[in-house]
Write a protein that holds these residues in place. Structure first.
Motif, PDB file in Angstrom:
ATOM      1  N   LEU A  38       0.817  -1.222   0.000  1.00  0.00           N
ATOM      2  CA  LEU A  38       0.000   0.000   0.000  1.00  0.00           C
ATOM      3  C   LEU A  38       0.845   1.265   0.000  1.00  0.00           C
ATOM      4  N   THR A  39       2.144   1.142  -0.275  1.00  0.00           N
ATOM      5  CA  THR A  39       3.013   2.330  -0.266  1.00  0.00           C
ATOM      6  C   THR A  39       2.570   3.336  -1.324  1.00  0.00           C
ATOM      7  N   GLY A  40       2.210   2.867  -2.512  1.00  0.00           N
ATOM      8  CA  GLY A  40       1.787   3.775  -3.581  1.00  0.00           C
ATOM      9  C   GLY A  40       0.537   4.554  -3.203  1.00  0.00           C
ATOM     10  N   GLU A  41      -0.446   3.875  -2.606  1.00  0.00           N
ATOM     11  CA  GLU A  41      -1.674   4.559  -2.203  1.00  0.00           C
ATOM     12  C   GLU A  41      -1.403   5.589  -1.110  1.00  0.00           C
ATOM     13  N   THR A  42      -0.486   5.259  -0.183  1.00  0.00           N
ATOM     14  CA  THR A  42      -0.144   6.190   0.895  1.00  0.00           C
ATOM     15  C   THR A  42       0.537   7.434   0.338  1.00  0.00           C
ATOM     16  N   LEU A  43       1.449   7.244  -0.604  1.00  0.00           N
ATOM     17  CA  LEU A  43       2.118   8.396  -1.221  1.00  0.00           C
ATOM     18  C   LEU A  43       1.139   9.245  -2.030  1.00  0.00           C
ATOM     19  N   LEU A  44       0.118   8.604  -2.613  1.00  0.00           N
ATOM     20  CA  LEU A  44      -0.893   9.365  -3.343  1.00  0.00           C
ATOM     21  C   LEU A  44      -1.663  10.285  -2.397  1.00  0.00           C
ATOM     22  N   VAL A  45      -2.013   9.786  -1.199  1.00  0.00           N
ATOM     23  CA  VAL A  45      -2.691  10.627  -0.204  1.00  0.00           C
ATOM     24  C   VAL A  45      -1.800  11.798   0.190  1.00  0.00           C
ATOM     25  N   ALA A  46      -0.503  11.510   0.411  1.00  0.00           N
ATOM     26  CA  ALA A  46       0.426  12.587   0.768  1.00  0.00           C
ATOM     27  C   ALA A  46       0.542  13.615  -0.358  1.00  0.00           C
ATOM     28  N   ALA A  47       0.541  13.162  -1.610  1.00  0.00           N
ATOM     29  CA  ALA A  47       0.649  14.083  -2.743  1.00  0.00           C
ATOM     30  C   ALA A  47      -0.583  14.971  -2.850  1.00  0.00           C
ATOM     31  N   VAL A  48      -1.781  14.416  -2.647  1.00  0.00           N
ATOM     32  CA  VAL A  48      -3.008  15.224  -2.720  1.00  0.00           C
ATOM     33  C   VAL A  48      -3.032  16.263  -1.611  1.00  0.00           C
ATOM     34  N   ALA A  49      -2.685  15.840  -0.383  1.00  0.00           N
ATOM     35  CA  ALA A  49      -2.672  16.788   0.734  1.00  0.00           C
ATOM     36  C   ALA A  49      -1.635  17.877   0.517  1.00  0.00           C
ATOM     37  N   SER A  50      -0.458  17.520   0.006  1.00  0.00           N
ATOM     38  CA  SER A  50       0.580  18.521  -0.257  1.00  0.00           C
ATOM     39  C   SER A  50       0.156  19.475  -1.359  1.00  0.00           C
ATOM     40  N   SER A  51      -0.598  18.977  -2.344  1.00  0.00           N
ATOM     41  CA  SER A  51      -1.084  19.856  -3.421  1.00  0.00           C
ATOM     42  C   SER A  51      -2.046  20.912  -2.880  1.00  0.00           C
ATOM     43  N   LEU A  52      -2.892  20.514  -1.914  1.00  0.00           N
ATOM     44  CA  LEU A  52      -3.787  21.500  -1.293  1.00  0.00           C
ATOM     45  C   LEU A  52      -2.996  22.579  -0.562  1.00  0.00           C
ATOM     46  N   LEU A  53      -1.945  22.163   0.157  1.00  0.00           N
ATOM     47  CA  LEU A  53      -1.112  23.143   0.867  1.00  0.00           C
ATOM     48  C   LEU A  53      -0.377  24.055  -0.116  1.00  0.00           C
ATOM     49  N   LEU A  54       0.085  23.472  -1.211  1.00  0.00           N
ATOM     50  CA  LEU A  54       0.793  24.275  -2.206  1.00  0.00           C
ATOM     51  C   LEU A  54      -0.143  25.298  -2.854  1.00  0.00           C
ATOM     52  N   ALA A  55      -1.391  24.872  -3.144  1.00  0.00           N
ATOM     53  CA  ALA A  55      -2.367  25.819  -3.709  1.00  0.00           C
ATOM     54  C   ALA A  55      -2.667  26.938  -2.730  1.00  0.00           C
ATOM     55  N   ALA A  56      -2.784  26.608  -1.432  1.00  0.00           N
ATOM     56  CA  ALA A  56      -3.028  27.646  -0.422  1.00  0.00           C
ATOM     57  C   ALA A  56      -1.848  28.604  -0.326  1.00  0.00           C
ATOM     58  N   LYS A  57      -0.640  28.078  -0.468  1.00  0.00           N
ATOM     59  CA  LYS A  57       0.556  28.941  -0.396  1.00  0.00           C
ATOM     60  C   LYS A  57       0.605  29.897  -1.571  1.00  0.00           C
ATOM     61  N   PHE A  58       0.253  29.426  -2.752  1.00  0.00           N
ATOM     62  CA  PHE A  58       0.231  30.323  -3.918  1.00  0.00           C
ATOM     63  C   PHE A  58      -0.849  31.396  -3.758  1.00  0.00           C
ATOM     64  N   ALA A  59      -2.001  31.005  -3.199  1.00  0.00           N
ATOM     65  CA  ALA A  59      -3.063  31.985  -2.972  1.00  0.00           C
ATOM     66  C   ALA A  59      -2.627  33.028  -1.960  1.00  0.00           C
ATOM     67  N   GLU A  60      -1.917  32.621  -0.927  1.00  0.00           N
ATOM     68  CA  GLU A  60      -1.420  33.555   0.075  1.00  0.00           C
ATOM     69  C   GLU A  60      -0.439  34.536  -0.536  1.00  0.00           C
ATOM     70  N   THR A  61       0.420  34.065  -1.390  1.00  0.00           N
ATOM     71  CA  THR A  61       1.395  34.941  -2.034  1.00  0.00           C
ATOM     72  C   THR A  61       0.708  35.994  -2.884  1.00  0.00           C
ATOM     73  N   GLY A  62      -0.352  35.594  -3.600  1.00  0.00           N
ATOM     74  CA  GLY A  62      -1.087  36.561  -4.418  1.00  0.00           C
ATOM     75  C   GLY A  62      -1.720  37.657  -3.572  1.00  0.00           C
ATOM     76  N   LEU A  63      -2.321  37.281  -2.426  1.00  0.00           N
ATOM     77  CA  LEU A  63      -2.938  38.281  -1.560  1.00  0.00           C
ATOM     78  C   LEU A  63      -1.891  39.216  -0.984  1.00  0.00           C
ATOM     79  N   LYS A  64      -0.720  38.730  -0.665  1.00  0.00           N
ATOM     80  CA  LYS A  64       0.353  39.549  -0.119  1.00  0.00           C
ATOM     81  C   LYS A  64       0.780  40.598  -1.110  1.00  0.00           C
ATOM     82  N   GLN A  65       0.925  40.215  -2.384  1.00  0.00           N
ATOM     83  CA  GLN A  65       1.320  41.173  -3.402  1.00  0.00           C
ATOM     84  C   GLN A  65       0.245  42.235  -3.607  1.00  0.00           C
ATOM     85  N   ALA A  66      -1.015  41.801  -3.546  1.00  0.00           N
ATOM     86  CA  ALA A  66      -2.081  42.790  -3.727  1.00  0.00           C
ATOM     87  C   ALA A  66      -2.099  43.774  -2.577  1.00  0.00           C
ATOM     88  N   ALA A  67      -1.807  43.318  -1.348  1.00  0.00           N
ATOM     89  CA  ALA A  67      -1.836  44.210  -0.192  1.00  0.00           C
ATOM     90  C   ALA A  67      -0.668  45.171  -0.184  1.00  0.00           C
TER      91      ALA A  67
END
Length: 341
Positions: free
Chosen positions: A301-330
């Motif tokens: 089940l290593t592949g399935e576990t890494l897939l969960v980690a990749a999806v969760a990390s993608s959500l964090l990465l999207a939030a980080k990009f959104a934060e950067t955009g708001l910072k530049q606008a401010a």
């Protein structure tokens, strides 16, 4: 269903998944206090979701390092058919045609004809269990009992490889019987012997085979691929001919099969059409409901576990990009106010 890990010590990394409860990957706000701002339920849910995603990403990575797997298990299945042990002759004579010569032009050897019709037989019986044994000088376990059609087809496709001269049918029968252990819940159990001749079975081996057949009680079928002009198992000896296993091996093998005390039927085929008719008759006779246990191997089940980690990390990465955009606008420079006259 049970689970395990290959490296239990790696689970010591799991407490790191609690770190997002104390720390945040997002930038701290430069505003000294936001207590005066109204409560924002959506923002609270987003913040909680990001913390959960961070915990999930760290925990999944730690679990992947540990090597998770699902234990093997048995699944009870049901079907209509039989448990069939295929015993196929691989002596050198099987490489000849039904006319007793080397194939030339578009001619088909007995082994090739058997392979073609046996493959169709396997494809038609969707719920059967099959085991494949080949024999010449010594028996070879080609495929243990299984319901995986691709593996059985591959085993049957290999039966027309060049064989040896001697036919040791006694040891072949013993190995075919070993694929049908006593005490099985399967009602219909079959040994299908495909051979173009017979050999003398030692009397001591005959006694052991009789005992094994009475213990397992399979239905026995002999598909005899008879070479044109040769004697069959039903032919009587000539007046000046000895009626011995050495002189008439096919006749005496047929008599031995009749003495086993099990359901037995022999088919004599002198060409591909007769082989097809015999296979169709066996297919019709052996169709009964039965239940069997299929063994499912361990799954990594290593592949399935890494897939969960990749999806969760993608959500964090999207939030980080959104934060950067708001910072530049401010931080964008304000235009100076126009003074009125």
């Amino acid at each position: 269903m049970s689970f395990g890990v290959a490296s239990p010590l790696a689970l010591l990394l799991l407490p790191l998944a609690l770190a997002p409860l104390a720390f945040s990957a997002l930038r701290p706000s430069p505003i000294s206090s936001v207590a005066a701002a109204p409560q924002d339920t959506l923002s609270g849910l987003v913040a909680a979701a990001l913390r959960l995603a961070a915990m999930l990403a760290i925990g999944a990575c730690a679990l992947a390092v540990a090597g998770p797997y699902r234990e093997g298990r048995s699944i009870l299945r049901s079907g209509v058919g039989a448990e069939i042990s295929l015993l196929i002759d691989r002596s050198a004579s099987m490489n000849e045609t039904f006319a007793g010569r080397t194939p030339a032009g578009g001619e088909e050897s007995k082994a090739s004809a058997a392979k073609r019709f046996m493959s169709d037989f396997v494809d038609r019986r969707a719920h059967d269990l099959f085991g494949v044994t080949a024999f010449s000088t010594s028996p070879i376990l080609v495929m243990p009992m299984t319901d995986h059609r691709a593996a059985v087809r591959a085993a049957v496709q290999a039966i027309d490889r060049p064989g040896l001269g001697y036919t040791n049918i006694g040891r072949g029968l013993a190995m075919a019987l070993s694929q049908l252990p006593a005490g099985s819940d399967v009602e219909s159990r079959v040994i299908l012997l495909v051979s173009d001749g017979a050999a003398v079975i030692d009397p001591r081996i005959q006694d052991q085979l009789r005992a094994d057949f009475r213990k397992i009680m399979p239905n026995l079928y002999w598909l005899f691929l008879r070479t044109q002009g040769s004697k069959g198992f039903s032919d009587k000896p000539d007046p000046d001919e000895l009626d011995t296993p050495q002189a008439l091996p096919e006749r005496h093998l047929d008599l031995f099969f009749k003495s086993l005390g099990v359901s037995y039927r022999a088919f004599e085929a002198e060409g591909p059409a007769a082989v097809a008719e015999a296979i169709a008759e066996i297919d019709r006779l052996e169709r009964r409901p039965f239940r069997y246990a299929e063994r499912i191997p361990r799954k990594d089940l290593t592949g399935e576990t890494l897939l969960v980690a990749a999806v969760a990390s993608s959500l964090l990465l999207a939030a980080k990009f959104a934060e950067t955009g708001l910072k530049q606008a401010a931080s964008a420079p304000r235009r100076p106010a126009r003074r009125l006259a």
